[in-house]
Design a protein around this motif. Structure first.
Motif, PDB file in Angstrom:
ATOM      1  N   LEU A 101       6.986  12.757  -0.135  1.00 10.32           N
ATOM      2  CA  LEU A 101       6.242  11.883   0.502  1.00 10.32           C
ATOM      3  C   LEU A 101       6.685  10.410   0.276  1.00 10.32           C
ATOM      4  O   LEU A 101       6.875   9.558   1.137  1.00 10.32           O
ATOM      5  N   GLY A 102       7.055  10.170  -1.062  1.00  7.07           N
ATOM      6  CA  GLY A 102       7.288   8.775  -1.433  1.00  7.07           C
ATOM      7  C   GLY A 102       5.913   7.873  -1.609  1.00  7.07           C
ATOM      8  O   GLY A 102       5.864   6.726  -2.084  1.00  7.07           O
ATOM      9  N   VAL A 103       4.931   8.587  -1.467  1.00 10.28           N
ATOM     10  CA  VAL A 103       3.473   7.938  -1.991  1.00 10.28           C
ATOM     11  C   VAL A 103       2.900   8.918  -2.839  1.00 10.28           C
ATOM     12  O   VAL A 103       2.855  10.135  -2.438  1.00 10.28           O
ATOM     13  N   LYS A 104       2.604   8.578  -3.976  1.00  9.52           N
ATOM     14  CA  LYS A 104       1.940   9.316  -5.147  1.00  9.52           C
ATOM     15  C   LYS A 104       0.492   8.927  -5.497  1.00  9.52           C
ATOM     16  O   LYS A 104      -0.001   9.719  -6.074  1.00  9.52           O
ATOM     17  N   THR A 105       0.110   7.679  -5.075  1.00 11.94           N
ATOM     18  CA  THR A 105      -1.126   7.011  -5.495  1.00 11.94           C
ATOM     19  C   THR A 105      -1.747   6.398  -4.388  1.00 11.94           C
ATOM     20  O   THR A 105      -1.340   5.916  -3.433  1.00 11.94           O
ATOM     21  N   LEU A 106      -3.064   6.254  -4.573  1.00 10.80           N
ATOM     22  CA  LEU A 106      -3.878   5.143  -3.611  1.00 10.80           C
ATOM     23  C   LEU A 106      -3.085   3.926  -3.764  1.00 10.80           C
ATOM     24  O   LEU A 106      -2.918   3.104  -2.615  1.00 10.80           O
ATOM     25  N   ALA A 107      -2.619   3.104  -4.614  1.00  5.48           N
ATOM     26  CA  ALA A 107      -1.830   2.075  -4.867  1.00  5.48           C
ATOM     27  C   ALA A 107      -0.554   2.096  -3.838  1.00  5.48           C
ATOM     28  O   ALA A 107      -0.322   0.988  -3.193  1.00  5.48           O
ATOM     29  N   ASP A 108      -0.060   3.320  -3.832  1.00  2.00           N
ATOM     30  CA  ASP A 108       1.099   3.253  -3.143  1.00  2.00           C
ATOM     31  C   ASP A 108       0.664   3.311  -1.642  1.00  2.00           C
ATOM     32  O   ASP A 108       1.644   2.788  -0.848  1.00  2.00           O
ATOM     33  N   LEU A 109      -0.306   3.935  -1.275  1.00  3.95           N
ATOM     34  CA  LEU A 109      -0.776   4.038   0.164  1.00  3.95           C
ATOM     35  C   LEU A 109      -1.032   2.473   0.675  1.00  3.95           C
ATOM     36  O   LEU A 109      -0.888   2.207   1.746  1.00  3.95           O
ATOM     37  N   ILE A 110      -1.622   1.831  -0.228  1.00  2.65           N
ATOM     38  CA  ILE A 110      -1.993   0.313   0.105  1.00  2.65           C
ATOM     39  C   ILE A 110      -0.876  -0.521   0.381  1.00  2.65           C
ATOM     40  O   ILE A 110      -0.686  -1.065   1.425  1.00  2.65           O
ATOM     41  N   ALA A 111       0.004  -0.349  -0.480  1.00  2.65           N
ATOM     42  CA  ALA A 111       1.418  -1.144  -0.234  1.00  2.65           C
ATOM     43  C   ALA A 111       2.165  -0.503   0.755  1.00  2.65           C
ATOM     44  O   ALA A 111       2.734  -1.448   1.443  1.00  2.65           O
ATOM     45  N   PHE A 112       2.059   0.892   1.096  1.00  8.49           N
ATOM     46  CA  PHE A 112       2.646   1.334   2.505  1.00  8.49           C
ATOM     47  C   PHE A 112       2.274   0.704   3.903  1.00  8.49           C
ATOM     48  O   PHE A 112       2.808   0.178   4.572  1.00  8.49           O
ATOM     49  N   ASN A 113       0.787   0.617   3.911  1.00 13.17           N
ATOM     50  CA  ASN A 113       0.236   0.038   4.838  1.00 13.17           C
ATOM     51  C   ASN A 113       0.389  -1.511   4.945  1.00 13.17           C
ATOM     52  O   ASN A 113       0.585  -2.064   6.304  1.00 13.17           O
ATOM     53  N   ARG A 114       0.780  -2.078   3.884  1.00 16.53           N
ATOM     54  CA  ARG A 114       0.957  -3.543   4.019  1.00 16.53           C
ATOM     55  C   ARG A 114       2.275  -3.780   4.475  1.00 16.53           C
ATOM     56  O   ARG A 114       2.761  -4.739   5.163  1.00 16.53           O
ATOM     57  N   THR A 115       3.298  -2.807   4.217  1.00 21.87           N
ATOM     58  CA  THR A 115       4.803  -3.038   4.426  1.00 21.87           C
ATOM     59  C   THR A 115       4.856  -2.446   5.920  1.00 21.87           C
ATOM     60  O   THR A 115       5.706  -3.082   6.690  1.00 21.87           O
ATOM     61  N   HIS A 116       4.197  -1.571   6.448  1.00 23.30           N
ATOM     62  CA  HIS A 116       4.197  -1.317   7.852  1.00 23.30           C
ATOM     63  C   HIS A 116       2.918  -1.606   8.488  1.00 23.30           C
ATOM     64  O   HIS A 116       2.460  -0.834   9.297  1.00 23.30           O
ATOM     65  N   ALA A 117       2.356  -2.955   8.372  1.00 23.22           N
ATOM     66  CA  ALA A 117       1.120  -3.335   8.831  1.00 23.22           C
ATOM     67  C   ALA A 117       1.180  -3.256  10.461  1.00 23.22           C
ATOM     68  O   ALA A 117      -0.028  -3.097  11.166  1.00 23.22           O
ATOM     69  N   SER A 118       2.040  -3.544  11.015  1.00 25.78           N
ATOM     70  CA  SER A 118       2.174  -3.495  12.599  1.00 25.78           C
ATOM     71  C   SER A 118       1.836  -2.126  13.031  1.00 25.78           C
ATOM     72  O   SER A 118       1.267  -2.107  14.177  1.00 25.78           O
ATOM     73  N   GLU A 119       2.465  -1.055  12.321  1.00 28.46           N
ATOM     74  CA  GLU A 119       2.212   0.376  13.153  1.00 28.46           C
ATOM     75  C   GLU A 119       0.531   0.767  12.290  1.00 28.46           C
ATOM     76  O   GLU A 119       0.001   1.453  13.143  1.00 28.46           O
ATOM     77  N   GLU A 120       0.493   0.537  11.196  1.00 26.69           N
ATOM     78  CA  GLU A 120      -0.716   0.933  10.702  1.00 26.69           C
ATOM     79  C   GLU A 120      -1.984   0.160  10.495  1.00 26.69           C
ATOM     80  O   GLU A 120      -2.967   0.661  10.500  1.00 26.69           O
ATOM     81  N   MET A 121      -2.004  -1.037  10.712  1.00 24.04           N
ATOM     82  CA  MET A 121      -3.086  -1.938  10.726  1.00 24.04           C
ATOM     83  C   MET A 121      -3.016  -2.990  11.908  1.00 24.04           C
ATOM     84  O   MET A 121      -3.251  -4.204  11.861  1.00 24.04           O
ATOM     85  N   PRO A 122      -2.815  -2.441  13.095  1.00 25.29           N
ATOM     86  CA  PRO A 122      -2.574  -3.374  14.350  1.00 25.29           C
ATOM     87  C   PRO A 122      -4.106  -3.975  14.552  1.00 25.29           C
ATOM     88  O   PRO A 122      -4.321  -4.977  15.117  1.00 25.29           O
ATOM     89  N   TRP A 123      -5.256  -3.185  14.281  1.00 22.00           N
ATOM     90  CA  TRP A 123      -6.400  -3.666  14.716  1.00 22.00           C
ATOM     91  C   TRP A 123      -7.585  -3.935  13.520  1.00 22.00           C
ATOM     92  O   TRP A 123      -8.290  -4.698  13.525  1.00 22.00           O
ATOM     93  N   PHE A 124      -7.308  -2.855  12.482  1.00 21.62           N
ATOM     94  CA  PHE A 124      -8.474  -3.178  11.331  1.00 21.62           C
ATOM     95  C   PHE A 124      -7.324  -3.091   9.893  1.00 21.62           C
ATOM     96  O   PHE A 124      -6.447  -2.394  10.030  1.00 21.62           O
ATOM     97  N   GLY A 125      -8.239  -3.403   9.135  1.00 25.17           N
ATOM     98  CA  GLY A 125      -7.360  -3.474   7.607  1.00 25.17           C
ATOM     99  C   GLY A 125      -7.655  -2.424   6.863  1.00 25.17           C
ATOM    100  O   GLY A 125      -7.851  -1.017   7.253  1.00 25.17           O
ATOM    101  N   GLN A 126      -7.804  -2.503   5.346  1.00 21.41           N
ATOM    102  CA  GLN A 126      -7.741  -1.430   4.568  1.00 21.41           C
ATOM    103  C   GLN A 126      -8.703  -1.801   3.333  1.00 21.41           C
ATOM    104  O   GLN A 126      -8.510  -1.330   2.269  1.00 21.41           O
ATOM    105  N   GLU A 127      -9.701  -2.525   3.781  1.00 22.22           N
ATOM    106  CA  GLU A 127     -10.684  -3.069   2.607  1.00 22.22           C
ATOM    107  C   GLU A 127     -11.330  -1.782   1.900  1.00 22.22           C
ATOM    108  O   GLU A 127     -11.592  -2.114   0.569  1.00 22.22           O
ATOM    109  N   LEU A 128     -11.842  -0.805   2.404  1.00 25.72           N
ATOM    110  CA  LEU A 128     -12.117   0.331   1.754  1.00 25.72           C
ATOM    111  C   LEU A 128     -11.120   0.992   0.691  1.00 25.72           C
ATOM    112  O   LEU A 128     -11.513   1.047  -0.537  1.00 25.72           O
ATOM    113  N   PHE A 129     -10.002   1.087   1.099  1.00 25.94           N
ATOM    114  CA  PHE A 129      -9.031   1.405   0.170  1.00 25.94           C
ATOM    115  C   PHE A 129      -8.703   0.424  -1.208  1.00 25.94           C
ATOM    116  O   PHE A 129      -8.674   0.938  -2.137  1.00 25.94           O
ATOM    117  N   GLU A 130      -8.958  -0.879  -0.818  1.00 23.59           N
ATOM    118  CA  GLU A 130      -8.894  -1.819  -1.844  1.00 23.59           C
ATOM    119  C   GLU A 130      -9.914  -1.634  -2.928  1.00 23.59           C
ATOM    120  O   GLU A 130      -9.951  -2.186  -4.051  1.00 23.59           O
TER     121      GLU A 130
END
Length: 540
Positions: free
Chosen positions: A371-400
């Motif tokens: 998958l290329g993601v192994k931890t929650l930290a990786d998921l947070i980084a993935f969402n930031r990198t692909h914010a236009s697809e993953e976070m067009p309306w809301f963020g990820q404060e619960l992840f953080e």
């Protein structure tokens, strides 16, 4: 996963389009097949007027007509490319199975946080998990296949089961888009099991599996006018399910009737060595259809939790009519019954969920290779990198917030967990039941569906007395609950919820079935464009 923007865009397009349907799919399935019960379908298969391949083909065509075209519900995130072949194999083997179970040859949709060791993906709605299929079936999927069920596909959900942001829109995921409520399309299906509920309501499947941490079965089932059962924690295996919290997570049935939900629960309940919480499940798992008694209300002592009512007038009106029906059918209604410590559950619950999520998602990701993601930290980084697809309306404060938590040995965690379980269970539900010698507790499930709002997010929070929602006590304690259709408001379904002691599924099912048989509240959706609007799908 390190993808270029071009590669990611290509992947998004392919995933949203979904797999092509086989050419053998018949033209137009009859509505009575789409909304038929398990028992009705089995009778037709027994009589030779229908087989699993025909039924599967009809539902695949209905998914194409309603979910991907027409109203475009976005309830089904992916169909099984092997569905027709598997259905044909089940038909060929039907005669060799003298003791076929109730689900033999019956199509089932799974929420897209449930692993299948086949060609379908398991993503929790996130593009971060879209790289490769899961290596093995989840524990409950093993049971479904053993029982002869046909895995029809995966359903859309609130991404990450609604545990990424407090401002999310239920039923939205980057992979599947926004699920619509089939009764009124601009209304929300609630979540996180949005696609499972909408698909069952719209006749896209016979039954479906959802999952709940707090409200994710009960709310979407209620707002889509179907039955949902959140089982006792540990009755159904969580192995192979993308987690939020091992302290509260469970999968459960979603169906158009109590009978179908009971049949589905009978198949998926039981112990699994991969999930230690199910150690005692085999001692309690049974054939839940034995408790489908039309007189199931007679003599039952049911307490009305007024603390969970009073927030929404339509829900209150339906509750009063439901109470009157229960009394008429011989139930003993104790009204009101105080549920102790209800206002004290929120703080310890969110602490537990944040700690659990970091621990549990890291453990789950270790089971998924490629998958290329192994931890929650990786998921947070993935969402930031692909914010236009993953976070067009809301963020990820619960992840953080979860990422900031320490190990499960932290005193803050152990204290919160002990407090949450004590106040919700022994000093909460158990105390309320014991105080009046009750069989179950009763409340409105939620009010009618709210408008979908990607800008501000959901207008509803479980446990918030200003907006309703009765899922929290059973969710935090790990005790069972069941929601049943009870009425309508402005064309939108409204349900009631019953909850009780640990392992009390038989009692709750008997009460729910007795209510359902006399209320006769279920109606198929009309696919209205807005409240009091026009149907988008004539001749549904």
């Amino acid at each position: 996963m390190n993808r270029s923007a071009v590669h990611l865009a290509t992947l998004v397009t392919a995933l949203l389009a979904g797999p092509a349907l086989a050419a053998e799919v018949p033209a137009t399935p009859p509505a009575d097949t789409a909304y038929a019960s398990i028992d009705q379908l089995q009778q037709r298969m027994q009589a030779g007027t229908l087989d699993s391949r025909q039924l599967t083909g009809q539902l695949l065509q209905r998914i194409e007509r309603i979910d991907r075209a027409g109203p475009s519900l976005h309830a089904v995130i992916e169909t099984n490319p092997d569905a027709l072949q598997l259905a044909g194999a089940l038909d060929a083997a039907r005669g060799a199975h003298d003791k076929r179970g109730p689900l033999y040859g019956i199509p089932v949709l799974l929420k897209d946080n449930i692993d299948t060791g086949d060609r379908m993906l398991t993503t929790a709605g996130s593009l971060a998990l879209a790289g490769a299929p899961a290596p093995h079936d989840a524990g409950l999927v093993e049971r479904l296949r053993k029982g002869g069920a046909l895995i029809l596909g995966k359903t859309n959900l609130s991404e990450w089961a609604n545990f990424r942001s407090n401002h999310a829109s239920s039923g939205w995921s980057a992979r599947g888009g926004q699920t619509k409520n089939p009764y009124v399309l601009d209304r929300n299906p609630c979540g996180s099991s949005a696609g499972s509920a909408a698909a069952v309501a719209a006749g896209l499947t016979t039954v479906a599996i959802g999952s709940e941490t707090d409200g994710s079965i009960i709310c979407p089932a209620a707002m889509n006018g179907i039955v949902g059962i959140k089982p006792t924690l540990g009755l159904v295996s969580r192995s192979g399910i993308v987690p939020i919290s091992h302290s509260q997570d469970t999968a459960g049935p979603m169906a158009r009737s109590v009978a179908d939900a009971a049949a589905l629960l009978s198949v998926i309940a039981g112990s699994d060595p991969r999930d230690p919480a199910t150690r005692d499940a085999d001692k309690h798992a049974t054939d839940y259809t034995k408790f489908l008694d039309p007189n199931g209300l007679k003599g039952k002592r049911i307490g009305v939790v007024r603390q969970l009512a009073g927030a929404e007038p339509n829900a209150d009106r339906v509750l009063e009519k439901s109470i009157a029906l229960m009394k008429a059918q011989g139930a003993i209604i104790v009204d009101p019954v105080k549920l102790p410590h209800l206002a004290e559950l929120g703080d310890p619950e969110i602490t537990v969920l944040l700690y659990d999520f970091k621990h549990d998602i890291n453990a789950y990701l270790a089971t998924r290779q490629g998958l290329g993601v192994k931890t929650l930290a990786d998921l947070i980084a993935f969402n930031r990198t692909h914010a236009s697809e993953e976070m067009p309306w809301f963020g990820q404060e619960l992840f953080e917030q979860a990422e900031e938590k320490g190990p499960l040995g932290d005193k803050a965690y152990t204290d919160a967990l002990a407090r949450a379980k004590r106040l919700s269970g022994p000093q909460g539900i158990d105390a309320a039941l014991k105080s009046q010698h009750l069989d179950a507790l009763l409340a409105p499930s939620w009010g009618p569906a709210f408008m979908t709002d990607p800008v501000l997010g959901d207008h509803i929070v479980s446990g918030d007395p200003t907006v309703g929602g009765a899922s929290q006590p059973a969710a935090v304690s790990g005790y069972p609950s069941i929601t049943v259709p009870a009425g309508f408001a402005h064309g939108l379904p409204v349900g009631i919820v019953l909850f009780g002691a640990q392992w009390s599924e038989p009692t709750l099912i008997a009460i729910a079935y007795g209510f359902e048989q006399h209320a006769q509240a279920w109606q198929p959706p009309r696919f209205l464009d807005t409240v009091d609007g026009k149907p988008v799908l004539p001749g549904r």
